[in-house]
Design a protein around this motif. Structure first.
Motif, short mmCIF file in Angstrom:
data_model
loop_
_atom_site.label_atom_id
_atom_site.label_comp_id
_atom_site.label_asym_id
_atom_site.label_seq_id
_atom_site.Cartn_x
_atom_site.Cartn_y
_atom_site.Cartn_z
N THR A 187 0.91 -1.30 0.07
CA THR A 187 0.15 0.09 0.03
C THR A 187 0.87 1.36 0.04
O THR A 187 1.70 1.37 0.94
CB THR A 187 -0.94 -0.09 1.13
OG1 THR A 187 -1.78 -1.25 1.26
CG2 THR A 187 -1.91 1.31 1.19
N SER A 188 0.49 2.31 -1.02
CA SER A 188 1.45 3.41 -1.04
C SER A 188 1.10 4.36 0.01
O SER A 188 -0.16 4.54 0.33
CB SER A 188 1.13 4.08 -2.41
OG SER A 188 1.60 3.25 -3.17
N ILE A 189 2.26 5.13 0.66
CA ILE A 189 1.82 5.99 1.58
C ILE A 189 1.42 7.41 0.71
O ILE A 189 1.88 7.56 -0.33
CB ILE A 189 2.87 6.28 2.44
CG1 ILE A 189 4.28 6.95 1.87
CG2 ILE A 189 3.01 5.11 3.19
CD1 ILE A 189 5.03 7.13 2.68
N SER A 190 0.65 8.38 1.32
CA SER A 190 0.34 9.56 0.86
C SER A 190 1.58 10.69 0.71
O SER A 190 2.59 10.58 1.26
CB SER A 190 -0.98 10.23 1.37
OG SER A 190 -0.40 10.79 2.81
N ASP A 191 1.14 11.81 -0.16
CA ASP A 191 2.31 12.80 -0.23
C ASP A 191 2.35 13.37 0.97
O ASP A 191 3.61 13.72 1.28
CB ASP A 191 1.85 13.70 -1.40
CG ASP A 191 2.05 13.27 -2.69
OD1 ASP A 191 2.71 12.20 -2.83
OD2 ASP A 191 1.25 13.85 -3.54
#
Length: 396
Positions: free
Chosen positions: A286-290
């Motif tokens: 899962t990608s983390i947010s900016d």
């Protein structure tokens, strides 16, 4: 001690077992017709046959069905019946629980091996030979095809059953512990002692043993340490408020990824705000947010891989946090405190009995945590940037 042949093979593995499906073991096995004459046909390796108990006359003339025809051959030309499926070789599967003397322990173990319907043929013979070998300290283990035996579970799981015999025959005898022929063997109840595999009991002491196989590190996991401290008023009072124990507790109570991230909050490497920004994420990829990237900016910019990555996953950031915790644990005073905590939990006496089986021959090695082998503890990380193997633990 060797794999059984001849009349012993027949008595142990075929006679009285009814019809047994097996295969030919040799390349050119001699066959005899029902009238006793030598057949022009030969038995070739891998040919499916059925052993017929009711028509078998002796170990040199056992009856077999090949297709629709019946022949006679030497029992050693047949593959012994094999154990089917995965076989549980842990001590508890052999009924080893109550405190037992060495003699009773060996007798119980061997009787159980013989009586278990899921342990057959060469596996049964080899396990019995291993027990005899460790009990006597000498002999040979020959005639086995070790590539056809489940050597990994034999070493890892059955090694736990062999270890107590080694301890009482030689391993602990000469260490001035009061261990002798009158000492007993017992096992912890299921889940009761994750640090231990069995006990060696004397009239005055109970020695804790952790069994290991070659290739496995002596790693202490937080699940084996933290509950013990929390459930012991003295240990909890002594260590419960320390930063080191709170870090151990966080790693134990959280998931692999979030434990590392929250641990980094504890040691001051990141803010609670940064940890909270990924708190709802699940899954390594899962990608983390900016926003999270900004909050973790210091860790990201100082990591050779992540500083140039456009996409950063939860696992990526957790791994960097794990690296920070490992670095923290190596600080002199931090490592000293971890060592103190672990020694208090272990009560200064856990023996590691490690087994290696080389060409079928068992070899044991024993070390103790009460000597200088336990010092300078720090965390061990078996994970990577993209995948997890286990939570952080201490390598002994």
């Amino acid at each position: 001690m060797a794999a059984s042949r001849g009349v012993d093979n027949w008595n142990d593995n075929f006679k009285g077992q009814g019809d047994v499906s097996t295969v030919a073991k040799v390349d050119t096995g001699v066959l005899y017709e029902e009238n006793g004459n030598r057949s022009t046909q030969q038995l070739t390796r891998g040919t499916p046959v059925t052993y017929i108990d009711s028509q078998s006359k002796s170990h040199t003339r056992v009856a077999i069905r090949v297709g629709q025809d019946i022949f006679f051959t030497n029992v050693d030309n047949l593959v012994k019946p094999k154990s089917l499926g995965a076989v549980n070789l842990k001590p508890q599967a052999f009924g080893l629980s109550a405190p037992l003397s060495l003699t009773s322990y060996v007798t119980t173990l061997k009787t159980s091996i013989k009586n278990r319907g899921d342990i057959k043929g060469e596996l049964q013979e080899y396990l019995l030979d291993l027990v005899d070998y460790v009990s006597s300290g000498s002999g040979g283990l020959t005639g086995y095809k070790f590539t056809e035996l489940p050597m990994a579970p034999i070493t890892k799981d059955f090694g736990e059953a062999l270890g107590p015999i080694y301890c009482l025959k030689s391993g602990l005898i000469n260490l001035n512990l009061g261990v002798n022929a009158s000492s007993t063997i017992s096992f912890p109840s299921s889940g009761a002692a994750q640090l231990l595999d069995y006990y060696i009991n004397t009239p005055t002491n109970q020695y804790k043993i952790s069994a290991k196989s070659k290739g496995t590190a002596n790693t202490l996991k937080m699940v084996s340490l933290v509950p013990t401290i929390l459930n012991d008023a003295k240990l909890s009072s002594k260590h419960g408020t320390s930063l080191e124990f709170r870090l151990m507790s966080t790693l134990n109570s959280s998931s692999t990824n979030m434990g590392a991230i929250q641990g980094c909050v504890l040691i001051g490497a990141i803010t609670q705000q940064a940890a909270a920004s990924v708190g709802g994420l699940r899954g390594n990829s899962t990608s983390i947010s900016d926003t999270s990237k900004q909050l973790f900016g210091n860790l990201i910019l100082n990591d050779a891989r992540l500083k140039s990555s456009k996409t950063i996953t939860l696992r990526n950031i957790a791994y960097v946090c794990e690296k920070k915790i490992v670095e923290f644990s190596k600080r002199t005073m931090v490592s000293k405190k971890f060592t103190e905590i672990v020694k208090d939990v272990l009560n200064n006496e856990v023996f590691y009995v490690k087994l290696d089986i080389d060409n079928g021959i068992p070899k044991f090695n024993i070390v103790s945590t009460s000597d200088r082998t336990i010092s300078g503890l720090h965390f061990r990380n078996k994970n990577g940037y993209d995948s997890t193997s286990d939570k952080l633990g201490f390598k002994i």
